[in-house]
Design a protein around this motif. Sequence first.
Motif, PDB file in Angstrom:
ATOM      1  N   CYS A  89      -3.632  34.102  14.056  1.00 33.36           N
ATOM      2  CA  CYS A  89      -3.586  35.259  13.161  1.00 33.36           C
ATOM      3  C   CYS A  89      -2.338  36.104  13.385  1.00 33.36           C
ATOM      4  O   CYS A  89      -1.746  36.622  12.427  1.00 33.36           O
ATOM      5  CB  CYS A  89      -4.830  36.117  13.348  1.00 33.36           C
ATOM      6  N   GLU A  90      -1.944  36.249  14.631  1.00 35.43           N
ATOM      7  CA  GLU A  90      -0.738  37.014  14.942  1.00 35.43           C
ATOM      8  C   GLU A  90       0.501  36.334  14.358  1.00 35.43           C
ATOM      9  O   GLU A  90       1.361  36.986  13.761  1.00 35.43           O
ATOM     10  CB  GLU A  90      -0.581  37.166  16.462  1.00 35.43           C
ATOM     11  N   LYS A  91       0.585  35.025  14.510  1.00 33.41           N
ATOM     12  CA  LYS A  91       1.735  34.280  13.996  1.00 33.41           C
ATOM     13  C   LYS A  91       1.769  34.285  12.476  1.00 33.41           C
ATOM     14  O   LYS A  91       2.848  34.264  11.867  1.00 33.41           O
ATOM     15  CB  LYS A  91       1.689  32.845  14.515  1.00 33.41           C
ATOM     16  N   LYS A  92       0.593  34.288  11.848  1.00 31.54           N
ATOM     17  CA  LYS A  92       0.495  34.221  10.391  1.00 31.54           C
ATOM     18  C   LYS A  92       0.358  35.608   9.749  1.00 31.54           C
ATOM     19  O   LYS A  92       0.203  35.705   8.528  1.00 31.54           O
ATOM     20  CB  LYS A  92      -0.710  33.370   9.990  1.00 31.54           C
ATOM     21  N   SER A  93       0.419  36.663  10.559  1.00 33.09           N
ATOM     22  CA  SER A  93       0.304  38.042  10.067  1.00 33.09           C
ATOM     23  C   SER A  93      -1.007  38.281   9.311  1.00 33.09           C
ATOM     24  O   SER A  93      -1.029  38.885   8.239  1.00 33.09           O
ATOM     25  CB  SER A  93       1.501  38.391   9.162  1.00 33.09           C
ATOM     26  N   ARG A  94      -2.104  37.800   9.879  1.00 31.23           N
ATOM     27  CA  ARG A  94      -3.431  38.019   9.292  1.00 31.23           C
ATOM     28  C   ARG A  94      -4.122  39.107  10.109  1.00 31.23           C
ATOM     29  O   ARG A  94      -4.923  38.847  10.994  1.00 31.23           O
ATOM     30  CB  ARG A  94      -4.234  36.728   9.295  1.00 31.23           C
ATOM     31  N   ALA A  95      -3.793  40.338   9.796  1.00 34.47           N
ATOM     32  CA  ALA A  95      -4.189  41.470  10.628  1.00 34.47           C
ATOM     33  C   ALA A  95      -5.698  41.640  10.737  1.00 34.47           C
ATOM     34  O   ALA A  95      -6.220  41.899  11.828  1.00 34.47           O
ATOM     35  CB  ALA A  95      -3.555  42.749  10.093  1.00 34.47           C
ATOM     36  N   ALA A 144      -7.164  38.933  12.889  1.00 33.57           N
ATOM     37  CA  ALA A 144      -6.677  39.117  14.257  1.00 33.57           C
ATOM     38  C   ALA A 144      -7.500  40.172  14.977  1.00 33.57           C
ATOM     39  O   ALA A 144      -7.828  40.024  16.165  1.00 33.57           O
ATOM     40  CB  ALA A 144      -5.203  39.514  14.242  1.00 33.57           C
TER      41      ALA A 144
END
Length: 210
Positions: free
Chosen positions: A171-177, A180
């Motif tokens: 989630c951090e790498k894919k910006s899925r706040a 995450a």
Amino acid sequence: MAQASLGPGMGVFTAASKVLEPDDSPMTVRTAIALINQTRDEISGEEASGYDASTRFCIDWFEAFGMDKGKSGDAITMAQAYNVSIEELAHAGVVHAQGGSLRLLNRDELPADWNPQTDSNLTGWECAQHLARVLDSRDGGIEAAAKLYAQMPQEHSEAARMLAYRLYDICEKKSRAAEAQVWNMLAQEWQAIEEAAAKIETQSKIEGLF
């Protein structure tokens, strides 16, 4: 990557007249695929070897599509790398497939009365998702998550623990706040859940003596 590694690995079945186990019994295709995936995980340094096949599919799908839909053709290709079928994944209660597309089930779609002890096709993915669901629900929390944790086989609760960190990293790498935050909360509260579950198990043993 999982699919690409199968070709060279499975080539031994066409290159050799027989493929045998150490005890000279014929090796099955399922066993060969498991060994290929295990070796790939060792080379890449992943913890994925501790996951069941359905969970590994879900991790790859989540990394590629999140909770969104993807084409069923892509799902079939990905599933073949782990020697599982779309039907098996649907039966396990981790995906929804319809009209040429597939997606992972959202936590709000999961059954509230789910019990890992009566689930005939238990997966690490389910355990992690249900723990996150209960921990984050309005009428849930650490105690409710601990009761669920106490019902899980050790290998599945361990898989759920690893998943909390793995999914947070994705989630951090894919910006899925939003996702995450869910997995970060489960990871942070894990020790508290374990301690509460241990108290539940101890109390259950005490009550069993009387």
